[in-house]
Structure formats: C-alpha cells, structure tokens
Enzyme design. Structure first.
Site, PDB file in Angstrom:
ATOM      1  N   ASN A 116       0.838  -1.195   0.000  1.00  0.00           N
ATOM      2  CA  ASN A 116       0.000   0.000   0.000  1.00  0.00           C
ATOM      3  C   ASN A 116       0.873   1.245   0.000  1.00  0.00           C
ATOM      4  O   ASN A 116       1.959   1.272   0.576  1.00  0.00           O
ATOM      5  CB  ASN A 116      -0.963   0.000   1.203  1.00  0.00           C
ATOM      6  N   PHE A 120      -1.880   8.195   4.110  1.00  0.00           N
ATOM      7  CA  PHE A 120      -2.701   8.780   5.181  1.00  0.00           C
ATOM      8  C   PHE A 120      -3.945   9.485   4.620  1.00  0.00           C
ATOM      9  O   PHE A 120      -4.261  10.618   5.008  1.00  0.00           O
ATOM     10  CB  PHE A 120      -1.898   9.777   6.019  1.00  0.00           C
ATOM     11  N   SER A 181       5.449   5.240   8.772  1.00  0.00           N
ATOM     12  CA  SER A 181       4.881   4.920   7.470  1.00  0.00           C
ATOM     13  C   SER A 181       5.868   5.323   6.376  1.00  0.00           C
ATOM     14  O   SER A 181       6.452   6.405   6.434  1.00  0.00           O
ATOM     15  CB  SER A 181       3.564   5.664   7.255  1.00  0.00           C
ATOM     16  N   ASN A 183       5.010   6.077   3.400  1.00  0.00           N
ATOM     17  CA  ASN A 183       4.236   6.684   2.324  1.00  0.00           C
ATOM     18  C   ASN A 183       4.003   8.185   2.464  1.00  0.00           C
ATOM     19  O   ASN A 183       3.295   8.779   1.655  1.00  0.00           O
ATOM     20  CB  ASN A 183       2.885   5.960   2.200  1.00  0.00           C
ATOM     21  N   THR A 184       4.576   8.810   3.506  1.00  0.00           N
ATOM     22  CA  THR A 184       4.561  10.264   3.644  1.00  0.00           C
ATOM     23  C   THR A 184       6.009  10.733   3.597  1.00  0.00           C
ATOM     24  O   THR A 184       6.817  10.310   4.432  1.00  0.00           O
ATOM     25  CB  THR A 184       3.911  10.693   4.967  1.00  0.00           C
ATOM     26  N   LYS A 212       5.032   3.820  17.104  1.00  0.00           N
ATOM     27  CA  LYS A 212       5.035   2.765  16.083  1.00  0.00           C
ATOM     28  C   LYS A 212       6.302   2.874  15.250  1.00  0.00           C
ATOM     29  O   LYS A 212       6.587   3.933  14.686  1.00  0.00           O
ATOM     30  CB  LYS A 212       3.795   2.878  15.188  1.00  0.00           C
ATOM     31  N   ASN A 241       5.569  -1.393  11.584  1.00  0.00           N
ATOM     32  CA  ASN A 241       4.845  -0.880  10.432  1.00  0.00           C
ATOM     33  C   ASN A 241       5.171  -1.747   9.216  1.00  0.00           C
ATOM     34  O   ASN A 241       5.814  -2.797   9.344  1.00  0.00           O
ATOM     35  CB  ASN A 241       5.241   0.585  10.193  1.00  0.00           C
ATOM     36  N   GLY A 294       2.443  -9.590   9.601  1.00  0.00           N
ATOM     37  CA  GLY A 294       2.487 -10.960   9.120  1.00  0.00           C
ATOM     38  C   GLY A 294       1.842 -11.987  10.018  1.00  0.00           C
ATOM     39  O   GLY A 294       2.228 -13.167   9.992  1.00  0.00           O
TER      40      GLY A 294
END
Length: 350
Positions: A116, A120, A181, A183-184, A212, A241, A294
């Site tokens: 993914n 956010f 994350s 993705n940012t 996290k 994460n 997982g």
C-alpha cells in the site's frame, strides 16, 4: 479452509474488477450498516474471553485491529462483533487529505501480502472527533493512530501531531504515534532521537502514548529510539509498520515488487517477530509491545507473544483469513493464561 476463505474472500477479491481499494471500501460500507442482531450473532461466534492488561488498560482479549483498516472510524461497532479485543483507528492527520494517487493498494495473493501507498488518506482529526462524539464507547479499548499531515513541514511536525492529539485524546484509551509509514515523504526521519524526544515531550500526558516503529531500522537505531521512549514517558511500542523490503515474495508476485509503498503480510512475519524480540530484550520488558506484521495464523500470533508482545494486531491476515483468525489468535493467548496477564505499566503489574 474456512467459509470466509472458500466463499466470502473470492467474492470480495472480485469486487471492482479486482481493485483492492474498491473492495476495501465495499466491505467497510457494509460493515458500517450491520444491524444490531447481526452484530450480536457475530459476537457470539467470534468473541474470545482472554483478558490482558497492558499500559494501564484492560483488554478483553489481546487481538486488535491494526490502524489503516478503518481510518475514519466508519465501521467501529462491527469490529468488536468480529472478535477484536481492541481497535486502532487512523492513521489520522490534523488536516484532511486525499492521500496518494490511485491505484495505491495491491494484493500479492501468492505471497499472502499487500503493498500500500495510501498516504494517510483521511477526513482529518476534527471529523474523527465528531464521529466519536456521536458514537460513544464501542465496548472495547480504542487506540487512535496519529500521523503528520503531508502539507505540514517537518519542522512543524510537533504542532501538527499536537493539534490532532488535543482533539482526539479524550476519546482514546491509547494514542499511537505513527512516525514509520513509508508513504509520507520524510516521515520516518521523525524516528530520529531528537525528533521523537520532541514529539513525546509534547504528547505524553493523561493517555498512554505508544510509538510505532519501522521494521527497516537497524538494531542500533531501534535501541536509540527505545532509550528515548523510556526516558520520555512512552507507554509502549508498536512493532512494526510495513516494510520497504521485498524479500520473501512468491515468484508469481515478483513483477509487483517495483510498486512503491509498504509491504505487509506473510513476508513480514519473521521480521516483525525479530523486532518484537529485540525490543523486549533491549528494554528488559519495561515497554509493553503491540506486535503487528504478518500474523497469518494462530501460530504466528503465538510466536509474537513468545517473543514478548503483550498484544497483537491484524491487518493483512484479516484480509486473507477473515474473522476466524481473530478467534484463533485470541484462543492461543487464552490457552496459556487462566487470568488477566500483567505487563509493565498494567494495574496488575504495579
């Protein structure tokens, strides 16, 4: 093979011509509309009583829904009915944002994995606060995952997180600080010693704050981060994460390896277990751990508990295995505990 795997999952995986995000939205919409009697019947089937106490919060069982599944809290009453002992909503940001361009969610079915790069996407902290005001308690502990708004410069990250925290901490049983994350842009730099110290100084307060972390950090980097967590009042760690690595993919999925974003699911199983074990060993058990990454079967959950996790969370495993996995993972914990388990920071441990 469960009924979900043989009958429900194939239908969901065909929704939107196989588009994973469309299937996700389809599922959330229907879970949000489940009538009370249906939720009651599901609760009777899937709920497992296996109480655990961690960071001062009592959980009816130690299996939670990970952040990312229900970012805006649209289907909150449904998750406890599916057996979850706690729910983490978000990741939510101070400013509403659409996230990254689509497509941004991909199933790697032979690998039992997901990539993914959602970015956010959420309606913002104020909208979530209003929804939670209207909804009230959901019957299990609620975690709220906070992230940095994409439009906010890194040097203003603390104020951005603090804006969300002020709006949402009254509704939360714990706060998760997502600095991991992939993705940012730039977000993972907030795992650095000075940055995480500044964040914790601002956010630690009346509700437990957990950090996290990414599975891609080196052990020395994790150790440095844990030192800050311990010295600045973090209540625990969420490990881990998604990963930027692409190890462990099935041959049929290698063509997808070039898709940017975080990888979750089966390829992350062992990496997440190792990080949980390292965190537990490095801190001497002083920081309760939510293990995530997982968990695809009950044995995966058992290995995380054995590695030192107080709680576990599901995301990809739930997508591939359905609610039977929630029940099986919770039953693993019940089988080895006849009463509430105590972890550092819990009432039973003090």
């Amino acid at each position: 093979m469960t009924l979900f795997e043989s009958a429900v999952r194939p239908v969901l995986f065909r929704v939107g011509g196989g588009d994973a995000e469309k299937a996700h939205e389809f599922t959330l919409a229907r879970l949000a509309r489940l009538p009370g009697p249906v939720r009651a019947a599901m609760r009777a089937r899937y709920t497992v009583d296996a109480p655990v106490e961690a960071f001062g919060v009592r959980f009816p069982n130690p299996v939670g829904l990970a952040a990312g599944m229900d970012k805006n809290g649209r289907a909150l009453p449904a998750w406890p009915a599916l057996g979850f002992g706690f729910v983490e909503v978000g990741t939510v940001t101070a400013h509403a944002q659409p996230g990254n361009d689509k497509p941004r969610l991909f199933r790697l079915r032979d690998s039992e994995a997901i990539i993914n790069r959602m970015g956010f996407n959420n309606a913002g902290a104020a909208a979530l606060a209003a929804r939670l005001d209207e909804l009230g308690p959901i019957g299990v502990p609620l975690g709220i995952s906070l992230g940095k708004s994409k439009v906010t410069p890194l040097e203003e990250a603390v104020d951005d997180y603090l804006t969300s925290h002020k709006l949402l901490h009254p509704h939360a049983d714990y706060i998760a600080v997502n600095v991991s994350s992939p993705n940012t842009p730039g977000l993972r730099t907030l795992q650095d010693k000075t940055a995480i110290a500044d964040l914790l100084t601002a956010l630690v307060g009346p509700k437990p704050v957990l950090v996290k972390i990414a599975p891609d950090l080196t052990e020395p980097a994790i150790a440095e981060l844990l030192e800050v967590c311990l010295s600045h009042g973090a209540a625990g760690v969420i490990a881990t994460n998604t990963t930027l690595a692409r190890d462990g993919l099935a041959a049929a999925d290698v063509s997808r390896a070039g898709e940017p974003g975080g990888l979750s699911g089966r390829p992350l199983t062992e990496k997440a277990r190792k990080v949980v074990h390292f965190v537990h060993t490095e801190t001497g058990g002083r920081l309760p751990i939510i293990g995530v990454g997982g968990v695809m079967c009950a044995d995966d959950a058992a290995r995380l508990f054995d590695a030192g996790a107080a709680l576990v969370q599901l995301y990809s495993g739930f997508i591939y295995r359905g609610p039977a996995l929630v029940r099986a993972a919770a039953s693993v914990r019940r089988a080895v505990s006849s009463g509430p388990s105590a972890y550092p920071g819990s009432a039973a441990a003090l």
